[in-house]
Design a protein around this motif. Structure first.
Motif, mmCIF file in Angstrom:
data_model
loop_
_atom_site.group_PDB
_atom_site.id
_atom_site.type_symbol
_atom_site.label_atom_id
_atom_site.label_comp_id
_atom_site.label_asym_id
_atom_site.label_seq_id
_atom_site.Cartn_x
_atom_site.Cartn_y
_atom_site.Cartn_z
ATOM 1 N N VAL A 294 18.431 4.319 -37.584
ATOM 2 C CA VAL A 294 17.866 5.187 -39.195
ATOM 3 C C VAL A 294 19.022 3.940 -40.346
ATOM 4 O O VAL A 294 20.446 3.155 -40.034
ATOM 5 N N LEU A 295 18.604 3.410 -41.085
ATOM 6 C CA LEU A 295 18.179 2.190 -41.686
ATOM 7 C C LEU A 295 18.294 2.742 -43.763
ATOM 8 O O LEU A 295 17.923 3.463 -43.595
ATOM 9 N N ASP A 296 19.934 2.587 -44.151
ATOM 10 C CA ASP A 296 19.889 2.341 -45.529
ATOM 11 C C ASP A 296 19.385 1.820 -46.884
ATOM 12 O O ASP A 296 18.569 0.900 -45.829
ATOM 13 N N GLY A 305 18.169 7.518 -44.195
ATOM 14 C CA GLY A 305 17.314 5.883 -44.769
ATOM 15 C C GLY A 305 16.923 6.222 -44.079
ATOM 16 O O GLY A 305 15.583 7.463 -43.847
ATOM 17 N N GLU A 306 15.560 4.661 -44.144
ATOM 18 C CA GLU A 306 14.445 5.179 -42.634
ATOM 19 C C GLU A 306 14.459 4.778 -41.417
ATOM 20 O O GLU A 306 15.345 4.323 -40.957
ATOM 21 N N ALA A 323 9.445 -0.594 -38.414
ATOM 22 C CA ALA A 323 9.740 1.195 -39.655
ATOM 23 C C ALA A 323 8.521 1.271 -39.857
ATOM 24 O O ALA A 323 7.491 1.474 -40.754
ATOM 25 N N THR A 324 9.337 2.494 -39.837
ATOM 26 C CA THR A 324 7.944 4.320 -39.952
ATOM 27 C C THR A 324 7.802 4.424 -41.360
ATOM 28 O O THR A 324 6.269 4.423 -41.556
ATOM 29 N N GLY A 325 8.262 3.784 -42.351
ATOM 30 C CA GLY A 325 8.192 4.212 -43.290
ATOM 31 C C GLY A 325 8.449 6.052 -43.987
ATOM 32 O O GLY A 325 8.505 6.381 -45.257
ATOM 33 N N ASP A 326 8.941 6.014 -42.646
ATOM 34 C CA ASP A 326 9.680 7.682 -43.287
ATOM 35 C C ASP A 326 10.735 7.680 -43.622
ATOM 36 O O ASP A 326 11.772 6.821 -42.248
ATOM 37 N N TRP A 327 11.380 8.607 -43.970
ATOM 38 C CA TRP A 327 12.829 9.088 -44.347
ATOM 39 C C TRP A 327 13.679 10.099 -43.299
ATOM 40 O O TRP A 327 12.923 11.033 -43.996
ATOM 41 N N GLY A 328 14.616 9.526 -42.970
ATOM 42 C CA GLY A 328 15.709 10.764 -42.561
ATOM 43 C C GLY A 328 16.596 11.110 -42.255
ATOM 44 O O GLY A 328 17.503 9.772 -42.673
ATOM 45 N N GLU A 329 17.530 11.847 -41.698
ATOM 46 C CA GLU A 329 19.131 11.520 -41.436
ATOM 47 C C GLU A 329 18.976 11.924 -39.913
ATOM 48 O O GLU A 329 17.872 12.703 -39.458
#
Length: 448
Positions: A294-296, A305-306, A323-329
């Motif tokens: 997960v990147l900011d 992040g992504e 890079a999936t284009g989905d954002w998460g925690e």
């Protein structure tokens, strides 16, 4: 395909209540594939290695080997010291999968088994994702595992229907099949649209007769089935493809009287995570052959992040910091449900955006994408339903659009939306990958 399996399948295909089948589907599993999937299944249930934020040794070894069989991997890993500089590897993007797929493909694999399954294109230009029957076969144990975590154990065999997949689209493939990886259990994909059935009550009778143990589909299809007052209580609903809102999950669970299992999966990655039975907002990473980062926004590791994916089981599409284009925690550590694998919470995923035709009937955005994906001149698209009831289609094209091209699109969309639809087509959408909403319904103030 054993004889007794085929006889059961034939009964489903020839049922008096069957829909208008339009495709023949088989799992194409060989004995070697079967062994591969069963070994994979054992690893899913044993879960020997708990993933962490550090790239595991198996991943480093895998990408080091791919450096010599994939020109894409060679270019990305050139000058990179592994594992110390793993974080310096440039991200694999959706555009890479669209435009550099032949560079990504390893040269030492047998291409005779290759299957191409295009995405529906609901997030932009479709990806012609190459896949292998054994990788597709791994969906079966992963789905079964996610159901078992919610207390649902499937009965297997040719005299059982494992699942029926619900769709609500203007046009889609409709088929019945038998899964060798589930001991010949039956499966069907059906379309809820009334035109797909010989009689209005056949949809209800078909599902009631074949008694699927669970129903699969996306939130849009489940919500439609609920509004149609489908009278059937499966052991579970298995939801994928789009983000499942809490209020809809609760409503579906109450209506169908069963648990709702949310499944995070992408066509290009395969299954990634399943919803925690204790904390339904969170989803546990489902297998140890995936490495999640997960990147900011600045590209640094973060709690939020992504979502990036590396690894996977598809020999034709090895993933390297995709890079999936989905954002998460992401959250590491033990969970009250008993699963020790990390949890993901989608924060900015693929929220469903629905449209209405000129008669007020719901339109699935996949039907919009299906029209556009047939036109090779289209690079990117954006579809908007305006507050005044009109529609706006913004396109990025490879070559300047001719009058015939615009007229053809207008005709296709009027066939979908209504002959009196007011649709304005523009071809000035930027061709870069800037973050613009793909689908927008201004009448409902929805944004995606």
């Amino acid at each position: 395909m054993r004889e007794e399996w085929f006889l059961s399948l034939e009964k489903m295909i020839d049922s008096d209540f069957a829909p208008n089948w339009n495709a023949w589907i088989g799992d194409r599993i060989t004995q070697e594939d079967y062994r591969f999937v069963k070994e994979f299944e054992s690893s899913v249930y044993s879960k020997k290695e708990v993933p962490s934020s550090v790239p595991p040794p198996w991943l480093i070894l895998k990408i080091q080997k791919l450096k010599f069989t994939s020109s894409y991997f060679y270019e990305r890993l050139n000058g990179i010291s592994l594992p110390e500089e793993f974080h310096k590897i440039p991200l694999m993007t959706r555009e890479d999968l669209q435009n550099k797929i032949t560079e990504i493909l390893p040269t030492d694999v047998d291409f005779s088994r290759l299957v191409v399954n295009p995405t529906s294109g609901t997030t932009g230009k479709p990806i012609l994702a190459p896949n292998h029957p054994k990788a597709i076969g791994c969906y079966v144990p992963l789905i079964e595992y996610s159901l078992s975590r919610h207390g649902v154990e499937l009965k297997k065999g040719h005299d059982h229907t494992a699942a029926i997949q619900l769709c609500h689209q203007n046009q889609t493939i409709v088929y019945a099949t038998s899964h060798s990886l589930a001991e010949g259990s039956l499966f069907a994909k059906i379309n809820l649209k009334e035109k797909e059935w010989k009689e209005k009550d056949h949809l209800q009778k078909f599902i009631s007769h074949f008694q699927p143990q669970f129903l699969s589909g996306d939130p849009y299809a489940f919500e439609t089935a609920m509004k149609m007052n489908l009278k059937y209580s499966p052991s579970a609903l298995h939801s994928t493809a789009l983000e499942l809102e809490d209020n809809l999950r609760i409503a579906l669970s109450d209506f169908f009287k069963c648990p709702v299992v949310n499944f995070y999966s992408l066509n290009e990655t395969g299954p990634i995570a399943y919803s925690c039975p204790v904390h339904p907002d969170w989803m546990h990473i489902i297998s140890e052959d995936l490495f999640i980062e997960v990147l900011d926004k600045e590209g640094f590791p973060a709690k939020e992040g992504e979502i990036l994916i590396s690894g996977g089981r598809n020999p034709y599409l090895p993933l390297l910091r995709y890079a999936t284009g989905d954002w998460g925690e992401i959250q590491y550590g033990s969970c009250r449900c008993g699963d020790s694998f990390p949890k993901l919470k989608l924060l900015k995923g693929r929220k469903p955006v629905y449209f209405e035709d000129t008669k007020g009937e719901r339109i699935n955005p996949i039907d919009v994408s299906r029209i556009l994906r047939k036109e090779p001149n289209i690079l990117r698209h954006q579809f908007i339903q305006k507050k005044d009831g009109s529609y706006e289609l913004n396109l990025s094209v490879y070559v300047p659009a001719q009058t015939e091209f615009i007229q053809k699109l207008e005709s296709e969309f009027k066939s979908l939306l209504g002959s009196d639809a007011d649709i304005r087509i523009k071809t000035d959408l930027p061709s870069d990958s800037g973050k613009i909403p793909v689908f927008l319904n201004e009448t409902k103030e929805e944004k995606n």
